[in-house]
Design a protein around this motif. Structure first.
Motif, mmCIF file in Angstrom:
data_model
loop_
_atom_site.group_PDB
_atom_site.id
_atom_site.type_symbol
_atom_site.label_atom_id
_atom_site.label_comp_id
_atom_site.label_asym_id
_atom_site.label_seq_id
_atom_site.Cartn_x
_atom_site.Cartn_y
_atom_site.Cartn_z
ATOM 1 N N LEU A 118 -72.367 -26.680 -3.476
ATOM 2 C CA LEU A 118 -72.875 -26.064 -5.179
ATOM 3 C C LEU A 118 -74.380 -26.711 -5.605
ATOM 4 O O LEU A 118 -73.623 -25.976 -6.844
ATOM 5 N N ARG A 119 -74.778 -27.593 -5.170
ATOM 6 C CA ARG A 119 -75.758 -27.424 -5.842
ATOM 7 C C ARG A 119 -76.166 -26.992 -5.955
ATOM 8 O O ARG A 119 -77.661 -27.661 -6.647
ATOM 9 N N ASP A 156 -64.373 -27.616 -3.452
ATOM 10 C CA ASP A 156 -65.373 -27.483 -4.432
ATOM 11 C C ASP A 156 -64.505 -27.899 -5.733
ATOM 12 O O ASP A 156 -65.130 -28.500 -6.603
ATOM 13 N N SER A 157 -63.701 -28.516 -5.870
ATOM 14 C CA SER A 157 -63.215 -28.577 -6.987
ATOM 15 C C SER A 157 -63.737 -29.612 -7.283
ATOM 16 O O SER A 157 -63.913 -30.748 -8.112
ATOM 17 N N MET A 211 -66.305 -31.162 -5.594
ATOM 18 C CA MET A 211 -67.526 -31.822 -5.893
ATOM 19 C C MET A 211 -68.209 -30.868 -7.247
ATOM 20 O O MET A 211 -68.926 -31.666 -7.510
ATOM 21 N N GLU A 212 -67.185 -30.538 -8.154
ATOM 22 C CA GLU A 212 -67.120 -30.104 -9.240
ATOM 23 C C GLU A 212 -67.283 -31.131 -10.483
ATOM 24 O O GLU A 212 -67.809 -31.320 -11.129
ATOM 25 N N GLU A 213 -65.849 -32.113 -9.903
ATOM 26 C CA GLU A 213 -66.376 -33.059 -10.816
ATOM 27 C C GLU A 213 -66.616 -34.398 -10.685
ATOM 28 O O GLU A 213 -67.038 -34.715 -11.644
ATOM 29 N N ASN A 214 -67.432 -34.596 -9.090
ATOM 30 C CA ASN A 214 -67.995 -35.277 -8.303
ATOM 31 C C ASN A 214 -69.271 -35.795 -9.626
ATOM 32 O O ASN A 214 -69.690 -36.104 -9.902
ATOM 33 N N LYS A 215 -69.681 -34.130 -9.361
ATOM 34 C CA LYS A 215 -71.104 -33.486 -10.137
ATOM 35 C C LYS A 215 -71.127 -33.149 -11.639
ATOM 36 O O LYS A 215 -72.027 -34.319 -12.329
ATOM 37 N N ALA A 216 -69.617 -33.608 -12.080
ATOM 38 C CA ALA A 216 -69.677 -33.723 -14.182
ATOM 39 C C ALA A 216 -69.404 -35.016 -13.883
ATOM 40 O O ALA A 216 -69.922 -35.637 -15.222
ATOM 41 N N ASN A 264 -76.198 -35.703 -9.946
ATOM 42 C CA ASN A 264 -75.761 -34.736 -8.011
ATOM 43 C C ASN A 264 -76.466 -36.223 -7.017
ATOM 44 O O ASN A 264 -76.354 -36.352 -6.104
#
Length: 699
Positions: free
Chosen positions: A53-54, A170-171, A173-178, A182
């Motif tokens: 996702l990154r 994916d969810s 990873m998105e939460e982690n990214k937000a 990165n």
């Protein structure tokens, strides 16, 4: 029942050719469980060009998936054909690699490549899953995933699992990214799997593979069998413990090891005897040469801040398999069922070894059952005893019910596990419930066990598999010790179940003086039982001739009574399940209440009339069937042919006579031989009957 196999080589070079053969052979060892399609997944030569996702390139090899309808050899041919067409390098060596394989028995959707396993999350095979069991809430999950844009390609319940894993990953990873950018913490593979486990319901054993987590596998289970085998390459195998400090090998230069996940020990024993049976709600994460085991907490949700719970790893002991490679080979026999029928003298000897006391001197004849000795008084004081099982195991309980009642004085109730669950039959704290299962993993019986435990009953296991779910879940029990049984149709496990439960009855009655002579007579015959079975096996050629006479028939009736009502049911079941001939076991006392209408000169009827308390009644049954020109085959005790059929007109099969309670072990052998020869003559697969599996999941 589906079969799962996985192979991991860690810090030891293995060519793709070798990896493929290990996976294929693992599936061959699981063929006996029943299946209609098969599949495997291995890694390609390089990364698959996937990004996370990154937008960063994923470091792992892109998984290749091969699936075929039909037999394993069709899959093997298909894989090597595709290898040749795509120039995939079979000599390519992997220092670390994780491959998964599966045999499927269709439950949701017909047998086909698209319904085979591994099932995929979609393009790029970002998450792959092999599954044994049934997901009961898959329709709800499927509808949710469809709303999130996922597309489904199969009819299976399993496909929701890898797609749910991708959605969760994916969810997160998105939460982690937000939250962290990165540079945030990576999401561990085992955490993804535990989030999936929170949302699925049903019975399952699962193994996950993903290019997001190269050379890692995560396994988990709830209600379906799974074990892990460990082999230290180039070193002698010793008993050990799965401790984090012991098995967390350093990323650089860890010890060379090979790991094997499998649905049962038959797929592992040729590689290693060092195994761990995975418990329900355990998550086993293989990563960087380390095996970490977590206990999934069913009711524990994510933290208030939205973070993932991180359970501590736990320790588990390794055990040593009590199985030899020779047990899973056919030897000089044509089929496993044939081999196992003829192994019964040995399996009975093994079942009774060390448990029978001959007496003499200051020793009294008796029985020693270590797994029950501390609970015998409680069982004797029971309000009632319940025998709970399915199919053949139910019949074994029925064959011993009368003796248990006679020697213990406690009433015995027979229960089919599925029916008990359907009607939620009452079970009380004062009851003792015996759970009879060859595999120890039969789903309906396992659910009945949980139900009986919740009701407060004493639960006793009678299984052929040490470390099985029933063996672990009951308060005490008896190990049948019949040895590995590969054929789907149970033979030697059935006779050993009866022998083990007969010894149990003897142990329950040992404090009653009035039954001493009866018990000692039974013990004497138990010592002689293997020789008597050997004698019955000499009827093999006679039963083959009978099979030739019956091979074109459409139906067969079997009449039994008393101890041999169970023999009638089990004998008919054997013919039904392997020879695919309609056959029906009937209580002879019910003959006039309907079944007599079926009798004519064309319908073959077998009457079991060996010497016991119901023998004279069976003589009457034979006379009535003869009066209606019935086509009779009579199984009687040696020397009784003229008594049972004084006017001729019957085909007579004479068998040795033992104590009445042991006669079902003798009397079932001709039926086993008949079913075997009928199946071969009719051109069917003896070891893999149509639509049947060795161990049964929830229906």
């Amino acid at each position: 029942m589906c079969g799962i196999f996985a192979y991991i080589n860690c810090n030891v070079s293995r060519e793709r050719r070798h990896i493929l053969e290990v996976l294929f052979n693992g599936l061959r060892r699981l063929e006996y469980r029943g299946y209609d399609s098969a599949g495997i997944s291995i890694d390609a030569d390089g990364d698959g060009g996937l990004t996370d996702l990154r937008g960063l390139a994923m470091p792992g090899f892109c998984p290749l998936v091969f699936r075929e309808e039909g037999k394993i050899e069709k899959l093997v041919t298909s894989v090597y054909k595709e290898v040749n067409e795509t120039d995939l390098d079979l000599d390519y060596s992997f220092m670390n690699h994780a491959g998964i394989a599966h045999t499927r028995w269709a439950t949701h959707g017909p047998p086909s490549p698209r319904n085979g396993h591994p099932q995929s999350s979609g393009k790029g095979n970002e998450f792959l899953v092999v599954h044994n069991g049934i997901i009961t809430n898959f329709m709800v999950l499927k509808e949710t995933l469809l709303r999130h844009g996922f597309e489904f390609e199969s009819d299976t319940d399993t496909e929701v699992i890898p797609k749910l894993a991708k959605f969760v990953h994916d969810s997160l990873m998105e939460e982690n990214k937000a939250a962290n950018g990165n540079g945030g913490k990576d999401i561990q593979f085992s955490q993804v799997v535990m989030e999936v486990m929170r949302q699925i319901e049903g019975a399952y054993a699962l193994i996950f593979k993903s290019p997001h987590y190269p050379n890692e596998l995560v396994a988990c289970k709830c209600g379906s069998p799974l074990l892990l085998g460990v082999k230290e390459v180039g070193e002698a195998e010793n008993r050990g413990v799965f401790a984090e400090t012991e098995l967390r090998l350093a990323k650089e230069g860890g010890k060379p090891k090979e790991f094997y996940f499998a649905s049962d020990a038959s797929a592992v024993v040729e590689h290693t005897k060092k195994v761990m049976v995975i418990e329900d709600n355990e998550v086993v994460h293989f990563r960087n040469g380390a095996v970490q085991i977590y206990k999934f907490e069913v009711g524990k949700a994510r933290t208030a801040s939205g973070g993932l719970p991180r359970p501590a790893s736990i320790e588990r002991a390794l055990s040593i398999l009590e199985m030899e490679v020779e047990q899973i080979k056919k030897g000089n026999y044509d089929h496993y069922m044939q081999k196992e029928i003829h192994e019964q003298p040995d399996s009975l000897t093994t079942t009774m070894r060390g448990r029978l006391i001959r007496g003499g001197g200051d020793k009294v004849k008796g029985v020693l059952l270590g797994g029950l000795k501390d609970h015998l008084k409680t069982i004797r004081r029971s309000r009632r005893i319940l025998f709970i099982g399915c199919g053949t195991s139910y019949h074994a309980g029925l064959a011993t019910r009368a003796l248990v009642e006679e020697l213990s004085g406690v009433p015995v109730t027979m229960e089919l596990a599925s029916d008990l669950l359907d009607r939620q039959g009452p079970i009380y704290r004062e009851d003792t419930a015996f759970f009879v299962s060859q595999s120890g993993e039969t789903a309906d019986t396992l659910q009945a066990l949980e139900y009986a435990k919740a009701c407060g009953a004493l639960c006793v296991g009678v299984t052929n598999t040490v470390g099985s779910a029933i063996a672990r879940g009951t308060h005490c029990g008896v190990h049948i010790n019949a040895g590995c049984e590969i054929g789907v149709a149970s033979t030697k496990a059935y006779t050993s179940q009866i022998a083990a439960m007969t010894m149990m009855a003897l142990a329950l009655g040992e404090d009653t003086l009035s039954s001493r002579n009866r018990r000692e007579a039974i013990i004497d015959d138990l010592f002689n039982l293997p020789n008597m079975v050997e004698e019955v096996l000499k009827l093999d050629s006679d039963m083959k001739v009978l099979a030739q006479e019956l091979m074109d028939e459409q139906s067969l009736l079997v009449f039994g009574r008393g101890y041999n009502y169970a023999t009638a049911l089990e004998g008919a079941l054997k013919v039904k399940e392997v020879a695919l001939m309609h056959s029906e076991g009937i209580l002879a006392g019910e003959m006039k209440h309907g079944p007599l209408a079926l009798v004519d000169e064309t319908l073959p009827i077998i009457v079991i009339a060996t010497r016991d308390a119901t023998c004279s009644k069976q003589q009457s049954v034979i006379q009535q069937l003869q009066a209606r020109k019935g086509r009779l085959i009579v199984i009687c005790s040696k020397g009784d042919a003229n008594v049972m059929c004084p006017n001729g007109g019957c085909r007579v099969i004479e068998v040795p006579q033992l104590q009445d309670c042991l006669q079902p072990i003798i009397n079932i052998v001709p039926f086993q031989l008949l079913a075997y020869h009928l199946t071969v003559l009719r051109g069917f697969n003896v070891d893999q009957p149509r639509n049947l599996a060795k161990s049964v999941t929830t229906s």
